[in-house]
Design a protein around this motif. Structure first.
Motif, PDB file in Angstrom:
ATOM      1  N   LEU A 183     -12.578   3.098  14.776  1.00  0.00           N
ATOM      2  CA  LEU A 183     -13.204   1.915  14.206  1.00  0.00           C
ATOM      3  C   LEU A 183     -13.284   0.816  15.268  1.00  0.00           C
ATOM      4  CD1 LEU A 183     -11.388   1.923  10.756  1.00  0.00           C
ATOM      5  CD2 LEU A 183     -13.823   2.319  11.125  1.00  0.00           C
ATOM      6  N   PRO A 184     -14.191  -0.139  15.099  1.00  0.00           N
ATOM      7  CA  PRO A 184     -14.366  -1.174  16.121  1.00  0.00           C
ATOM      8  C   PRO A 184     -13.298  -2.262  16.060  1.00  0.00           C
ATOM      9  CG  PRO A 184     -15.915  -1.532  14.328  1.00  0.00           C
ATOM     10  CD  PRO A 184     -15.216  -0.230  14.030  1.00  0.00           C
ATOM     11  N   PHE A 185     -12.156  -1.972  15.513  1.00  0.00           N
ATOM     12  CA  PHE A 185     -11.062  -2.955  15.432  1.00  0.00           C
ATOM     13  C   PHE A 185      -9.742  -2.213  15.290  1.00  0.00           C
ATOM     14  CE2 PHE A 185     -12.988  -2.318  11.251  1.00  0.00           C
ATOM     15  CZ  PHE A 185     -11.914  -1.892  10.502  1.00  0.00           C
ATOM     16  N   GLY A 186      -8.682  -2.940  15.526  1.00  0.00           N
ATOM     17  CA  GLY A 186      -7.344  -2.375  15.397  1.00  0.00           C
ATOM     18  C   GLY A 186      -6.528  -3.168  14.404  1.00  0.00           C
ATOM     19  N   PRO A 187      -5.244  -2.867  14.268  1.00  0.00           N
ATOM     20  CA  PRO A 187      -4.402  -3.561  13.288  1.00  0.00           C
ATOM     21  C   PRO A 187      -4.216  -5.040  13.582  1.00  0.00           C
ATOM     22  CG  PRO A 187      -3.096  -2.134  14.715  1.00  0.00           C
ATOM     23  CD  PRO A 187      -4.523  -1.807  14.968  1.00  0.00           C
ATOM     24  N   GLU A 188      -4.513  -5.447  14.819  1.00  0.00           N
ATOM     25  CA  GLU A 188      -4.383  -6.870  15.148  1.00  0.00           C
ATOM     26  C   GLU A 188      -5.491  -7.714  14.530  1.00  0.00           C
ATOM     27  OE1 GLU A 188      -7.029  -4.970  18.152  1.00  0.00           O
ATOM     28  OE2 GLU A 188      -5.088  -4.480  17.265  1.00  0.00           O
ATOM     29  N   ASN A 189      -6.575  -7.083  14.082  1.00  0.00           N
ATOM     30  CA  ASN A 189      -7.661  -7.797  13.387  1.00  0.00           C
ATOM     31  C   ASN A 189      -7.269  -7.970  11.922  1.00  0.00           C
ATOM     32  OD1 ASN A 189      -9.022  -5.974  15.659  1.00  0.00           O
ATOM     33  ND2 ASN A 189     -10.295  -7.791  15.387  1.00  0.00           N
ATOM     34  N   THR A 190      -6.438  -8.966  11.679  1.00  0.00           N
ATOM     35  CA  THR A 190      -5.791  -9.099  10.374  1.00  0.00           C
ATOM     36  C   THR A 190      -6.781  -9.324   9.233  1.00  0.00           C
ATOM     37  OG1 THR A 190      -5.409 -11.447  10.842  1.00  0.00           O
ATOM     38  CG2 THR A 190      -3.620  -9.914  11.354  1.00  0.00           C
ATOM     39  N   ASP A 191      -7.795 -10.147   9.441  1.00  0.00           N
ATOM     40  CA  ASP A 191      -8.738 -10.438   8.359  1.00  0.00           C
ATOM     41  C   ASP A 191      -9.527  -9.193   7.962  1.00  0.00           C
ATOM     42  OD1 ASP A 191      -7.921 -13.053   8.300  1.00  0.00           O
ATOM     43  OD2 ASP A 191      -9.547 -13.785   9.589  1.00  0.00           O
ATOM     44  N   THR A 192      -9.997  -8.449   8.961  1.00  0.00           N
ATOM     45  CA  THR A 192     -10.763  -7.235   8.674  1.00  0.00           C
ATOM     46  C   THR A 192      -9.889  -6.196   7.984  1.00  0.00           C
ATOM     47  OG1 THR A 192     -12.127  -7.640  10.637  1.00  0.00           O
ATOM     48  CG2 THR A 192     -12.196  -5.430   9.684  1.00  0.00           C
ATOM     49  N   LEU A 193      -8.668  -6.029   8.486  1.00  0.00           N
ATOM     50  CA  LEU A 193      -7.769  -5.053   7.880  1.00  0.00           C
ATOM     51  C   LEU A 193      -7.415  -5.447   6.449  1.00  0.00           C
ATOM     52  CD1 LEU A 193      -6.122  -2.479   8.346  1.00  0.00           C
ATOM     53  CD2 LEU A 193      -4.243  -3.911   9.154  1.00  0.00           C
ATOM     54  N   ARG A 194      -7.210  -6.729   6.216  1.00  0.00           N
ATOM     55  CA  ARG A 194      -6.868  -7.197   4.866  1.00  0.00           C
ATOM     56  C   ARG A 194      -8.001  -6.908   3.893  1.00  0.00           C
ATOM     57  NH1 ARG A 194      -5.888 -12.328   5.953  1.00  0.00           N
ATOM     58  NH2 ARG A 194      -3.743 -11.856   6.558  1.00  0.00           N
ATOM     59  N   SER A 195      -9.222  -6.998   4.371  1.00  0.00           N
ATOM     60  CA  SER A 195     -10.358  -6.739   3.483  1.00  0.00           C
ATOM     61  C   SER A 195     -10.482  -5.255   3.128  1.00  0.00           C
ATOM     62  CB  SER A 195     -11.656  -7.219   4.137  1.00  0.00           C
ATOM     63  OG  SER A 195     -11.992  -6.423   5.270  1.00  0.00           O
ATOM     64  N   LEU A 196      -9.922  -4.373   3.965  1.00  0.00           N
ATOM     65  CA  LEU A 196     -10.020  -2.940   3.716  1.00  0.00           C
ATOM     66  C   LEU A 196      -8.902  -2.417   2.824  1.00  0.00           C
ATOM     67  CD1 LEU A 196     -10.974  -1.558   7.253  1.00  0.00           C
ATOM     68  CD2 LEU A 196     -12.469  -1.870   5.275  1.00  0.00           C
ATOM     69  N   LEU A 197      -7.768  -3.123   2.765  1.00  0.00           N
ATOM     70  CA  LEU A 197      -6.627  -2.622   2.008  1.00  0.00           C
ATOM     71  C   LEU A 197      -6.926  -2.430   0.518  1.00  0.00           C
ATOM     72  CD1 LEU A 197      -3.651  -4.452   3.754  1.00  0.00           C
ATOM     73  CD2 LEU A 197      -4.137  -2.002   3.741  1.00  0.00           C
ATOM     74  N   PRO A 198      -7.654  -3.336  -0.145  1.00  0.00           N
ATOM     75  CA  PRO A 198      -7.984  -3.071  -1.548  1.00  0.00           C
ATOM     76  C   PRO A 198      -8.815  -1.800  -1.732  1.00  0.00           C
ATOM     77  CG  PRO A 198      -8.306  -5.392  -1.038  1.00  0.00           C
ATOM     78  CD  PRO A 198      -8.071  -4.694   0.264  1.00  0.00           C
ATOM     79  N   ILE A 199      -9.691  -1.517  -0.773  1.00  0.00           N
ATOM     80  CA  ILE A 199     -10.483  -0.283  -0.849  1.00  0.00           C
ATOM     81  C   ILE A 199      -9.571   0.928  -0.729  1.00  0.00           C
ATOM     82  CG2 ILE A 199     -12.320   1.052   0.257  1.00  0.00           C
ATOM     83  CD1 ILE A 199     -13.511  -1.613   1.209  1.00  0.00           C
ATOM     84  N   ASP A 200      -8.601   0.843   0.178  1.00  0.00           N
ATOM     85  CA  ASP A 200      -7.652   1.942   0.338  1.00  0.00           C
ATOM     86  C   ASP A 200      -6.821   2.141  -0.931  1.00  0.00           C
ATOM     87  OD1 ASP A 200      -8.466   2.625   2.826  1.00  0.00           O
ATOM     88  OD2 ASP A 200      -6.845   1.646   3.904  1.00  0.00           O
ATOM     89  N   LEU A 201      -6.421   1.049  -1.562  1.00  0.00           N
ATOM     90  CA  LEU A 201      -5.671   1.162  -2.808  1.00  0.00           C
ATOM     91  C   LEU A 201      -6.507   1.839  -3.891  1.00  0.00           C
ATOM     92  CD1 LEU A 201      -3.836  -2.291  -2.922  1.00  0.00           C
ATOM     93  CD2 LEU A 201      -2.780  -0.045  -2.616  1.00  0.00           C
ATOM     94  N   GLY A 202      -7.787   1.480  -3.940  1.00  0.00           N
ATOM     95  CA  GLY A 202      -8.686   2.123  -4.890  1.00  0.00           C
ATOM     96  C   GLY A 202      -8.845   3.607  -4.609  1.00  0.00           C
ATOM     97  N   THR A 203      -8.864   3.961  -3.322  1.00  0.00           N
ATOM     98  CA  THR A 203      -8.980   5.368  -2.949  1.00  0.00           C
ATOM     99  C   THR A 203      -7.749   6.151  -3.381  1.00  0.00           C
ATOM    100  OG1 THR A 203     -10.355   4.769  -1.034  1.00  0.00           O
ATOM    101  CG2 THR A 203      -9.329   6.951  -1.015  1.00  0.00           C
ATOM    102  N   TRP A 223       0.837  -1.203   0.000  1.00  0.00           N
ATOM    103  CA  TRP A 223       0.000   0.000   0.000  1.00  0.00           C
ATOM    104  C   TRP A 223       0.872   1.254   0.000  1.00  0.00           C
ATOM    105  CZ3 TRP A 223      -0.142   4.197   3.137  1.00  0.00           C
ATOM    106  CH2 TRP A 223      -1.240   5.046   2.994  1.00  0.00           C
ATOM    107  N   ALA A 224       1.886   1.288   0.875  1.00  0.00           N
ATOM    108  CA  ALA A 224       2.758   2.453   0.974  1.00  0.00           C
ATOM    109  C   ALA A 224       3.551   2.661  -0.319  1.00  0.00           C
ATOM    110  CB  ALA A 224       3.711   2.306   2.160  1.00  0.00           C
ATOM    111  N   PHE A 225       3.924   1.570  -0.981  1.00  0.00           N
ATOM    112  CA  PHE A 225       4.658   1.676  -2.239  1.00  0.00           C
ATOM    113  C   PHE A 225       3.782   2.306  -3.316  1.00  0.00           C
ATOM    114  CE2 PHE A 225       5.937  -0.265  -6.346  1.00  0.00           C
ATOM    115  CZ  PHE A 225       7.194   0.312  -6.451  1.00  0.00           C
ATOM    116  N   VAL A 226       2.531   1.869  -3.400  1.00  0.00           N
ATOM    117  CA  VAL A 226       1.610   2.442  -4.389  1.00  0.00           C
ATOM    118  C   VAL A 226       1.372   3.917  -4.080  1.00  0.00           C
ATOM    119  CG1 VAL A 226      -0.745   2.361  -5.286  1.00  0.00           C
ATOM    120  CG2 VAL A 226       0.517   0.233  -4.882  1.00  0.00           C
ATOM    121  N   PHE A 227       1.211   4.240  -2.804  1.00  0.00           N
ATOM    122  CA  PHE A 227       1.036   5.645  -2.430  1.00  0.00           C
ATOM    123  C   PHE A 227       2.268   6.454  -2.820  1.00  0.00           C
ATOM    124  CE2 PHE A 227       1.420   9.312   0.263  1.00  0.00           C
ATOM    125  CZ  PHE A 227       0.136   9.827   0.307  1.00  0.00           C
TER     126      PHE A 227
END
Length: 297
Positions: A263-283, A213-217
């Motif tokens: 948000l109701p989760f932190g970085p330790e919630n790996t599955d939830t965070l992984r699902s959000l990363l593609p959205i962030d890349l799209g943003t 993500w940081a590389f794309v940014f």
């Protein structure tokens, strides 16, 4: 027509001393300046504050889960920008101002991109799916958040501006003065920027995806810098991104001290965070396009 022709406004100053050994020496000097300024700050605070208050401040800076701790960390990131400017002056015989690009163009482009991305952020917020994720909680009262807002913006501007000064203003332009291939001076600074985001202790199995993500940014910021010939668009992109993620709605835990909502989760919630990363890349992609439209480049 070469879309990166405006980049010459930054690279021209770097051509005075483009040797790679100078860049390596400059990076070492920048790192030394960053270390020295940070150590000097904590030494001064240790003298001024009572011992209990000092250790409380250090703990807040380490966790960044409090407003004071995160603000201090953001301001300390300014040492990165100072280091880049010192390296430019002492090692490359170029003025620190040359890292920003022509001042009037810098300011105009910053405001153009900032306004476009602010509108885009509001549009994303009001479009479906509406509302925040279930379980999102208020992190601080609105009144307190508004009182902190000027400091929050100042801290984020220092942090994002300093990172852009080092990676896009300094490293990118110095590499471009030595190598004509955009693949070198776009990719290498972006890879270095991404590597600093590698934090397996925080992100666990998602650490590699956060680096991606940081590389794309970084690539988006590098491209905007080359197309505009100033740091204005890259700083605006970085500022809006970090303001949204750190001051409006943040993950719980690290870097959450200035957020209005958690948000109701932190970085330790790996599955939830992984699902959000593609959205962030799209943003990032949409933000990059909006910035180009604002610049008409």
């Amino acid at each position: 027509m070469n879309p990166y022709a405006p980049h010459e406004r930054l690279v021209l100053h770097a051509r005075r001393a483009p040797e790679l050994w100078r860049l390596i020496l400059g990076l070492c000097l920048a790192g030394l300046v960053m270390f020295a300024l940070s150590r000097a700050f904590f030494a001064l605070v240790h003298v001024v504050l009572p011992q209990s208050a000092y250790f409380e401040l250090v703990s807040g800076v380490e966790s960044t889960a409090t407003a004071t701790g995160l603000l201090v960390l953001l301001i300390l990131m300014g040492a990165m920008g100072v280091g880049a400017m010192v390296a430019a002056e002492l090692v490359h015989q170029r003025s620190a101002a040359s890292l920003f690009g022509p001042w009037r163009a810098f300011l105009r482009q910053f405001l153009q991109v900032f306004a476009a991305l602010a509108v885009l952020t509001v549009m994303i917020a009001i479009l479906p799916p509406w509302g925040l994720p279930e379980g999102t909680m208020a992190a601080m009262p609105m009144g307190d958040w508004l009182r902190l807002l000027p400091l929050t913006l100042a801290g984020l501007l220092i942090q994002t501006g300093s990172e852009e000064l080092l990676f896009r203003g300094y490293i990118q332009s110095q590499l471009a003065a030595r190598f004509s291939q955009p693949g070198v001076w776009l990719v290498l600074p972006s890879a270095m920027f991404a590597a600093l985001h590698y934090a397996p202790a925080i992100y666990g199995s998602n650490a590699g995806l956060v680096v991606l993500w940081a590389f794309v940014f970084g690539l988006a910021a590098a491209d905007l810098t080359a197309r505009s010939g100033t740091l204005g668009p890259a700083i605006a992109l970085h500022l809006v991104n970090n303001f949204t993620a750190m001051a409006i709605v943040s993950l719980q835990g690290e870097m959450s001290g200035l957020a209005l909502y958690h948000l109701p989760f932190g970085p330790e919630n790996t599955d939830t965070l992984r699902s959000l990363l593609p959205i962030d890349l799209g943003t990032i992609a949409v933000s990059w396009l909006a910035a180009r439209i604002a610049l008409r480049r």
